[in-house]
Design a protein around this motif. Structure first.
Motif, short mmCIF file in Angstrom:
data_model
loop_
_atom_site.label_atom_id
_atom_site.label_comp_id
_atom_site.label_asym_id
_atom_site.label_seq_id
_atom_site.Cartn_x
_atom_site.Cartn_y
_atom_site.Cartn_z
N ALA A 39 0.86 -1.39 -0.02
CA ALA A 39 -0.08 0.07 0.02
C ALA A 39 0.83 1.03 0.07
N VAL A 40 2.01 1.19 0.86
CA VAL A 40 2.78 2.48 0.61
C VAL A 40 3.41 2.63 -0.46
N ALA A 41 4.19 1.57 -0.91
CA ALA A 41 4.75 1.76 -2.43
C ALA A 41 3.91 2.18 -3.53
N ARG A 42 2.67 1.66 -3.64
CA ARG A 42 1.63 2.05 -4.69
C ARG A 42 1.45 3.43 -4.56
N SER A 43 1.10 3.81 -3.17
CA SER A 43 0.51 5.31 -3.10
C SER A 43 1.82 6.31 -3.50
N LEU A 44 3.08 5.91 -2.84
CA LEU A 44 4.02 6.96 -3.11
C LEU A 44 4.47 6.97 -4.69
N GLU A 45 4.38 5.90 -5.25
CA GLU A 45 4.51 5.85 -6.80
C GLU A 45 3.58 6.38 -7.64
N ASP A 51 9.33 9.48 -14.35
CA ASP A 51 9.79 8.53 -15.37
C ASP A 51 11.36 8.37 -15.44
N ASP A 52 12.13 9.56 -15.27
CA ASP A 52 13.36 9.69 -15.55
C ASP A 52 14.13 9.74 -14.23
N PHE A 53 13.35 9.08 -13.30
CA PHE A 53 14.32 8.68 -12.01
C PHE A 53 14.07 7.37 -11.62
N ARG A 82 16.40 18.42 -8.91
CA ARG A 82 16.75 18.08 -10.49
C ARG A 82 17.40 16.81 -10.51
N ARG A 83 18.01 16.47 -9.22
CA ARG A 83 18.76 15.06 -9.35
C ARG A 83 18.37 13.97 -8.36
N ILE A 84 17.47 14.64 -7.30
CA ILE A 84 16.84 13.85 -6.12
C ILE A 84 15.58 14.39 -5.79
N HIS A 85 14.55 13.32 -5.47
CA HIS A 85 13.39 13.69 -5.33
C HIS A 85 12.93 12.85 -3.91
N ILE A 86 12.53 13.52 -2.78
CA ILE A 86 12.24 12.85 -1.76
C ILE A 86 10.91 12.98 -1.28
N SER A 87 10.08 11.98 -1.04
CA SER A 87 8.60 11.80 -0.49
C SER A 87 8.59 11.04 0.60
N GLU A 88 7.42 11.43 1.33
CA GLU A 88 7.01 10.72 2.76
C GLU A 88 5.46 10.10 2.52
N ALA A 89 5.43 9.09 3.48
CA ALA A 89 3.98 8.66 3.56
C ALA A 89 3.68 8.18 4.93
N ASN A 90 2.63 8.45 5.54
CA ASN A 90 1.93 8.06 6.77
C ASN A 90 0.94 7.27 6.41
N VAL A 91 0.82 5.69 6.86
CA VAL A 91 -0.13 5.18 6.87
C VAL A 91 -0.85 5.24 8.10
N CYS A 92 -2.36 5.42 7.73
CA CYS A 92 -3.27 5.61 8.96
C CYS A 92 -4.39 4.82 9.00
N LEU A 103 10.88 7.64 0.57
CA LEU A 103 11.01 7.31 -0.88
C LEU A 103 12.14 8.15 -1.34
N VAL A 104 13.16 7.43 -1.85
CA VAL A 104 14.19 8.32 -2.50
C VAL A 104 14.49 7.91 -3.86
N GLN A 105 14.08 8.93 -4.75
CA GLN A 105 14.23 8.80 -6.18
C GLN A 105 15.57 9.49 -6.85
N LEU A 106 16.38 8.80 -7.53
CA LEU A 106 17.52 9.45 -8.11
C LEU A 106 17.42 9.37 -9.54
N ARG A 107 17.78 10.53 -10.33
CA ARG A 107 17.68 10.59 -11.56
C ARG A 107 18.63 9.81 -12.36
N ARG A 108 18.23 9.15 -13.47
CA ARG A 108 19.12 8.27 -14.25
C ARG A 108 20.32 9.00 -14.89
#
Length: 261
Positions: A39-45, A51-53, A82-92, A103-108
């Motif tokens: 549930a966490v992975a699906r919501s954050l994605e 696409d480029d990360f 530009r090269r790193i994107h960070i997001s967070e989630a709370n499961v309630c 979640l940490v996403q890095l640009r290719r």
């Protein structure tokens, strides 16, 4: 015809409604780790996937038991660089937070020049026609029966995940996070079953998986004073792609015995 198992349906408000397959073994009313992580992975994605990360790391803290009740995943962006994107989630569940994630996403990018050392992890997944899960151990090899591997040797798993949501195909990222939750299983499973319950999951990857099956091979299992740390290599049919890590707390009073399964 046998119905296809799944973890959740989604209601009109976007809440995750657990199915019977989302229930775990630690307690009758407790959701299993793969379901919560899915549930966490699906919501954050869904909310922040780029696409480029590459979703290079996700850490999920499972600090309170999620019960058999609707889940709400509340997400937010922390950094959109530009090269790193960070997001967070709370499961309630209601106003109670049962888990949180980053979640940490890095640009290719282009790989740097020069020769590098790369870890080469032995893996030899079995033939997989028609069976969702195979279990492996150094003592018993690969079989389809968990009870064959109730021993003190190194464990492996080769599996196809069930859908996180009814009538929805798992994305490679969701599939990977669900599979990686079994890091606790392959690292903490011993001769009397599994007596450690993981309180987190960290998945670090260099690429998304190819195909519908993902494998795990236990790499480390370190324990002291009822606390365990375990790591596993994640792989697909192309080879290693990342690492799973869990910390876990001894839960001997609710030890799960797989010998009859």
């Amino acid at each position: 015809m046998t119905a296809i198992p799944y973890f959740f349906t989604i209601d009109d408000d976007g809440h995750y409604l657990p199915s019977k397959y989302a229930l775990g073994r630690w307690a009758p009313d407790m959701l299993n780790g793969p379901a919560v992580c899915a549930a966490v992975a699906r919501s954050l994605e869904h909310d922040f996937g780029l696409d480029d990360f590459v979703p290079a790391r996700i850490t999920i803290d499972l600090f309170k038991a999620a019960r058999n009740a609707p889940l709400e995943v509340r997400t937010r962006a922390v950094r959109a660089g530009r090269r790193i994107h960070i997001s967070e989630a709370n499961v309630c569940q209601g106003e109670t937070v049962v888990a949180q994630a980053t979640l940490v996403q890095l640009r290719r990018a282009t790989a740097p020049p020069g020769q590098e050392w790369h870890s080469e992890h032995p893996f030899d997944p079995p033939e997989t026609e028609g069976h969702r899960r195979w279990y492996g151990s150094t003592d018993a090899g690969w079989t389809q029966t968990m009870g064959d591997h109730q021993n003190g040797s190194r464990k492996q798993l080769w599996a196809k995940s069930i859908p996180a949501v009814l009538d929805t195909e798992n994305t490679p990222f969701v599939q990977l996070v669900m599979a990686a939750e079994a890091t606790s299983l392959v690292t903490n499973w011993g001769s009397d079953g599994i007596g450690y319950i993981n309180c987190d999951l960290t998945v670090a990857i260099s690429r998304l998986p190819a195909g519908e099956r993902i494998g795990l091979t236990a790499d480390t299992h370190i324990t002291s004073d009822g606390i365990a740390v375990g790591t596993a290599t994640l792989f697909d049919h192309l080879g290693p792609l990342g690492t799973g890590m869990v910390t876990a707390l001894g839960n001997a009073a609710a030890q799960i015995d797989f010998s009859g399964h």
